[in-house]
Design an enzyme around this catalytic site. Structure first.
Site, PDB file in Angstrom:
ATOM      1  N   TYR A  55     -16.787  -2.403  11.904  1.00 14.10           N
ATOM      2  CA  TYR A  55     -16.426  -2.785  11.553  1.00 14.10           C
ATOM      3  C   TYR A  55     -15.638  -3.840  10.978  1.00 14.10           C
ATOM      4  O   TYR A  55     -16.577  -4.746  11.573  1.00 14.10           O
ATOM      5  CB  TYR A  55     -14.540  -3.133  12.111  1.00 14.10           C
ATOM      6  CG  TYR A  55     -13.736  -1.908  12.453  1.00 14.10           C
ATOM      7  CD1 TYR A  55     -14.427  -0.286  11.738  1.00 14.10           C
ATOM      8  CD2 TYR A  55     -13.562  -1.420  13.710  1.00 14.10           C
ATOM      9  CE1 TYR A  55     -13.405   0.612  12.447  1.00 14.10           C
ATOM     10  CE2 TYR A  55     -12.654   0.070  14.303  1.00 14.10           C
ATOM     11  CZ  TYR A  55     -13.089   0.449  13.331  1.00 14.10           C
ATOM     12  OH  TYR A  55     -12.277   1.902  14.200  1.00 14.10           O
ATOM     13  N   LEU A 237       0.279   5.793  12.165  1.00 12.33           N
ATOM     14  CA  LEU A 237       1.541   5.334  10.560  1.00 12.33           C
ATOM     15  C   LEU A 237       0.828   6.283   9.305  1.00 12.33           C
ATOM     16  O   LEU A 237       1.205   5.081   8.353  1.00 12.33           O
ATOM     17  CB  LEU A 237       1.746   4.102  10.698  1.00 12.33           C
ATOM     18  CG  LEU A 237       2.408   3.623  11.948  1.00 12.33           C
ATOM     19  CD1 LEU A 237       2.611   1.857  11.979  1.00 12.33           C
ATOM     20  CD2 LEU A 237       3.799   4.147  12.081  1.00 12.33           C
ATOM     21  N   GLY A 240       0.010   3.314   7.480  1.00 12.54           N
ATOM     22  CA  GLY A 240       0.682   2.474   7.099  1.00 12.54           C
ATOM     23  C   GLY A 240       2.029   3.148   6.082  1.00 12.54           C
ATOM     24  O   GLY A 240       3.421   2.572   6.005  1.00 12.54           O
ATOM     25  N   LEU A 242       3.930   5.412   6.984  1.00  8.95           N
ATOM     26  CA  LEU A 242       5.249   6.367   7.305  1.00  8.95           C
ATOM     27  C   LEU A 242       6.142   5.342   7.621  1.00  8.95           C
ATOM     28  O   LEU A 242       7.111   5.789   8.309  1.00  8.95           O
ATOM     29  CB  LEU A 242       5.020   7.008   8.868  1.00  8.95           C
ATOM     30  CG  LEU A 242       4.191   8.118   8.365  1.00  8.95           C
ATOM     31  CD1 LEU A 242       2.967   8.914   9.963  1.00  8.95           C
ATOM     32  CD2 LEU A 242       5.357   9.818   8.255  1.00  8.95           C
ATOM     33  N   GLY A 244       7.554   3.661   5.384  1.00  5.77           N
ATOM     34  CA  GLY A 244       8.288   3.942   4.364  1.00  5.77           C
ATOM     35  C   GLY A 244       8.049   3.028   2.850  1.00  5.77           C
ATOM     36  O   GLY A 244       8.585   2.639   2.386  1.00  5.77           O
ATOM     37  N   LYS A 245       6.835   2.242   3.310  1.00  2.57           N
ATOM     38  CA  LYS A 245       6.946   0.910   2.220  1.00  2.57           C
ATOM     39  C   LYS A 245       7.154   1.356   1.617  1.00  2.57           C
ATOM     40  O   LYS A 245       6.718   0.523   0.073  1.00  2.57           O
ATOM     41  CB  LYS A 245       5.915  -0.176   2.813  1.00  2.57           C
ATOM     42  CG  LYS A 245       5.067   0.082   3.788  1.00  2.57           C
ATOM     43  CD  LYS A 245       4.803  -1.219   3.807  1.00  2.57           C
ATOM     44  CE  LYS A 245       3.450  -1.168   4.719  1.00  2.57           C
ATOM     45  NZ  LYS A 245       2.754  -1.934   5.047  1.00  2.57           N
TER      46      LYS A 245
HETATM   47  P1  NAP Z   1      -2.213   3.153  11.186  1.00  2.00           P
HETATM   48  O1  NAP Z   1      -0.867   2.386  11.864  1.00  2.00           O
HETATM   49  O2  NAP Z   1      -2.062   4.480  10.935  1.00  2.00           O
HETATM   50  O3  NAP Z   1      -2.256   1.685   9.925  1.00  2.00           O
HETATM   51  C1  NAP Z   1      -1.665   0.369  10.145  1.00  2.00           C
HETATM   52  C2  NAP Z   1      -1.683  -0.274   9.200  1.00  2.00           C
HETATM   53  O4  NAP Z   1      -0.354   0.132   8.400  1.00  2.00           O
HETATM   54  C3  NAP Z   1      -2.124  -1.582   9.568  1.00  2.00           C
HETATM   55  O5  NAP Z   1      -3.129  -2.872   9.614  1.00  2.00           O
HETATM   56  C4  NAP Z   1      -0.207  -2.221   8.470  1.00  2.00           C
HETATM   57  O6  NAP Z   1      -1.625  -2.311   7.211  1.00  2.00           O
HETATM   58  C5  NAP Z   1       0.272  -1.257   8.354  1.00  2.00           C
HETATM   59  N1  NAP Z   1       1.540  -1.566   9.341  1.00  2.00           N
HETATM   60  C6  NAP Z   1       1.253  -1.460  10.263  1.00  2.00           C
HETATM   61  N2  NAP Z   1       2.330  -1.520  11.276  1.00  2.00           N
HETATM   62  C7  NAP Z   1       3.008  -1.415  10.286  1.00  2.00           C
HETATM   63  C8  NAP Z   1       4.668  -1.442  10.136  1.00  2.00           C
HETATM   64  N3  NAP Z   1       5.028  -1.772  11.636  1.00  2.00           N
HETATM   65  N4  NAP Z   1       5.530  -0.796   9.368  1.00  2.00           N
HETATM   66  C9  NAP Z   1       4.532  -1.255   7.784  1.00  2.00           C
HETATM   67  N5  NAP Z   1       3.446  -1.271   8.209  1.00  2.00           N
HETATM   68  C10 NAP Z   1       2.292  -1.405   9.479  1.00  2.00           C
HETATM   69  O7  NAP Z   1      -3.070   2.889  12.123  1.00  2.00           O
HETATM   70  P2  NAP Z   1      -5.332   2.305  11.405  1.00  2.00           P
HETATM   71  O8  NAP Z   1      -4.613   0.602  11.273  1.00  2.00           O
HETATM   72  O9  NAP Z   1      -5.448   3.171  10.386  1.00  2.00           O
HETATM   73  O10 NAP Z   1      -5.561   2.714  12.793  1.00  2.00           O
HETATM   74  C11 NAP Z   1      -5.378   2.427  13.711  1.00  2.00           C
HETATM   75  C12 NAP Z   1      -7.109   2.087  14.487  1.00  2.00           C
HETATM   76  O11 NAP Z   1      -7.112   3.186  14.848  1.00  2.00           O
HETATM   77  C13 NAP Z   1      -7.831   1.381  13.927  1.00  2.00           C
HETATM   78  O12 NAP Z   1      -7.915  -0.858  13.729  1.00  2.00           O
HETATM   79  C14 NAP Z   1      -8.857   1.701  14.842  1.00  2.00           C
HETATM   80  O13 NAP Z   1      -9.245   0.944  15.572  1.00  2.00           O
HETATM   81  C15 NAP Z   1      -8.949   2.768  14.639  1.00  2.00           C
HETATM   82  N6  NAP Z   1      -9.062   4.578  13.964  1.00  2.00           N
HETATM   83  C16 NAP Z   1     -10.098   4.640  14.135  1.00  2.00           C
HETATM   84  C17 NAP Z   1     -11.233   5.711  12.757  1.00  2.00           C
HETATM   85  C18 NAP Z   1     -12.236   6.694  13.508  1.00  2.00           C
HETATM   86  O14 NAP Z   1     -12.298   7.074  12.616  1.00  2.00           O
HETATM   87  N7  NAP Z   1     -12.518   6.876  14.494  1.00  2.00           N
HETATM   88  C19 NAP Z   1     -10.586   5.465  11.492  1.00  2.00           C
HETATM   89  C20 NAP Z   1      -9.244   4.955  11.474  1.00  2.00           C
HETATM   90  C21 NAP Z   1      -8.798   3.742  12.336  1.00  2.00           C
HETATM   91  P3  NAP Z   1      -0.543  -3.122   6.002  1.00  2.00           P
HETATM   92  O15 NAP Z   1      -0.780  -4.680   6.290  1.00  2.00           O
HETATM   93  O16 NAP Z   1      -2.089  -3.451   4.846  1.00  2.00           O
HETATM   94  O17 NAP Z   1       0.544  -2.479   5.069  1.00  2.00           O
END
Ligand code: NAP
Length: 347
Positions: A55, A237, A240, A242, A244-245
Site C-alpha cells: 500500500y 462496500l 464504495g 454499494l 449507491g453513489k
Molecule cells: P470498501 O468498503 O469496499 O471501499 C472503501 C471505499 O469506499 C472508501 O475508500 C471510500 O472511497 C468509499 N466509501 C467508504 N465508506 C463509504 C460510505 N459510507 N459512503 C460512500 N462511500 C464510502 O473497502 P476497500 O477500501 O476496498 O477495502 C477495505 C480494506 O480492506 C483496505 O483498506 C485494505 O486494508 C483491505 N483490502 C485488502 C485487499 C486484499 O487483497 N487483501 C484488497 C482490498 C482491500 P471513495 O471516497 O474514494 O469513494
C-alpha cells in the site's frame, strides 16, 4: 456506540468486529488524514488495523510502503503500539519488480526482506498477524473466473512458505499467520501441512466479501468455522459502489472509481442493477445503504472482522456505526431475493 469483539482464530486475541483498512493512505488520503482516522477509530473501540507492504493502492513505486510508514509514525507519536492488533501482508508474485528489485515470490529471501522492511516502516519489532497477500501459484483470485490449470507453473511449494513463516513466528517477529485471496484448496492445504509438520496454523482468511460478491460462502465459510480461521472481510462496500453513489451514472469527484477507471469489478451492468435493488431495500427500510451492506457482513458467524475503508471522516463514522445496525428478518429476506436472482455479479 459499543464495539463488539471476536477471537482471532484459535488465539486468545480479541479483535474488534470493525477493522480499520488503510490502503487509501498515501494516495487518496494524507498522513494527517490517516492520523485522524486512526485516532477516531481507536476512540470508538477499534483495536485492529490492517495494512500491507504494497500500500498505498493502486500500487506504484512512488507510494510503495507509504501507508505502513504513516502507521509507524502514528505509533511513535501515540506510543500505543501495544494497544493495537496490527496486521500486515507480504505481496505474492506480482511482476512489480520495484518492490524488492526482483520478482516477489513467497520464498525465504523475499518474505524475510519484506517483513524486515515492514517492521522498519511500522516502527515496531513485531506484527500480530502476517498475511500472504495472495498466492504464489497461479489460481483464481482478484476476480478471475474459469479455472485454467497451467502445468508449467512453478509455484513456491506451500510447505516451503509455511516453514519460513513458522521460523519467523519462532523468532517472535510475528505472532500469528493468515492468508488472503486464497481458495478453499490453498486454505486446506496450509491447514493440513501445519498439522502434519507441527508448523504455525493460519488463524484468518482475508478475502473479498460484500453483497456483490458472496463467493466466500460457497467453500471458504465452512473452513472458517470448522478450522477456526475466520474471515477478515475486505472491500465490504465493493469499493464504495454499494453506497449507491455511482448510480444514475454519477461520478463523484475524488471517489475511487472516478479516479481509477481501471477498477471495474463492482460497476458492471449486473452489479449496478443489484446495487440499485439493495439501495432501494435500504431506503424503504430507513437504512443507510452503506450501513445496511456493512451490517449484513457484521452479522455473519464466519466473519471475524469487517475491514472497512474510508477516505473521509463522515464515511468512517458511518461505517463504524454499522455495528449498531441490526437488520431485521424482512430486510434480510429481501436481500436474499436479490442475491438469488443474480448471485455474485462481482466475483
Ligand atoms: P470498501 O468498503 O469496499 O471501499 C472503501 C471505499 O469506499 C472508501 O475508500 C471510500 O472511497 C468509499 N466509501 C467508504 N465508506 C463509504 C460510505 N459510507 N459512503 C460512500 N462511500 C464510502 O473497502 P476497500 O477500501 O476496498 O477495502 C477495505 C480494506 O480492506 C483496505 O483498506 C485494505 O486494508 C483491505 N483490502 C485488502 C485487499 C486484499 O487483497 N487483501 C484488497 C482490498 C482491500 P471513495 O471516497 O474514494 O469513494
Amino acid at each position: 456506540m459499543t464495539m463488539q469483539f471476536k477471537k482471532l482464530g484459535n488465539t486468545s486475541i480479541d479483535v474488534s468486529l470493525i477493522c480499520l483498512g488503510t490502503m487509501t493512505w498515501g494516495e487518496q488520503n494524507t498522513k494527517e488524514e490517516a492520523f485522524e482516522q486512526m485516532n477516531y477509530a481507536v476512540e470508538n473501540g477499534v483495536n485492529f488495523i490492517d495494512t500491507a507492504e504494497l500500500y498505498a493502492v493502486p500500487p506504484k513505486e512512488e507510494t510503495y510502503g507509504l501507508t505502513e510508514s504513516y502507521i509507524g509514525e502514528w505509533f511513535e507519536q501515540k506510543k500505543n503500539r501495544n494497544k493495537i492488533i496490527l496486521a500486515s501482508k507480504v505481496a505474492g508474485r506480482s511482476g512489480m519488480k520495484w518492490m524488492r528489485g526482483e520478482e516477489s515470490r513467497l520464498d525465504k529471501k523475499n518474505i524475510t526482506k519484506a517483513l524486515e522492511n515492514s517492521l522498519k516502516r511500522l516502527k515496531t519489532d513485531y506484527l500480530d498477524l502476517y498475511q500472504l497477500h495472495w498466492p504464489d501459484r497461479k489460481t483464481n483470485f482478484f476476480g478471475q473466473l474459469g479455472y485454467e490449470h497451467d502445468e508449467n507453473d512453478d509455484p513456491i511449494p506451500l510447505e516451503e512458505t509455511l516453514e519460513v513463516l513458522n521460523d519467523i513466528v519462532k523468532k517472535g517477529l510475528i505472532r500469528y499467520i493468515g492468508i488472503s485471496n486464497e481458495t478453499p484448496w490453498g486454505a486446506m492445504q496450509l491447514i493440513k501441512i501445519a498439522e502434519k509438520k507441527k508448523l504455525a496454523k493460519i488463524v484468518s482468511i482475508q478475502n473479498p466479501y460484500n453483497l456483490l460478491n458472496r463467493s466466500y460462502e460457497i467453500g471458504l465459510a465452512e473452513i472458517s468455522i470448522r478450522e477456526k480461521c475466520g474471515l477478515l472481510a475486505y472491500s465490504p462496500l465493493g469499493f464504495g459502489a454499494l453506497s449507491g453513489k455511482y448510480l444514475n451514472n454519477q461520478w463523484p469527484e475524488k471517489a475511487r472509481l472516478t479516479l481509477f477507471k481501471e477498477f471495474t469489478r463492482y460497476l458492471n451492468p449486473i452489479a449496478i442493477k443489484c446495487t440499485e435493488e439493495y439501495v432501494k431495500i435500504a431506503k424503504e427500510n430507513n437504512l443507510n445503504p452503506a450501513q445496511m451492506s456493512l451490517a449484513y457482513i457484521n452479522a455473519k458467524s464466519f466473519v471475524t472482522s469487517n475491514i472497512i475503508g474510508a477516505t473521509t471522516m463522515d464515511q468512517l463514522k458511518e461505517n463504524i456505526e454499522s455495528i449498531n445496525v441490526k437488520l431485521d428478518e424482512k430486510v434480510i429476506k429481501k436481500i436474499e431475493e436479490v442475491h438469488k436472482q443474480n448471485p455474485n455479479p462481482s466475483p
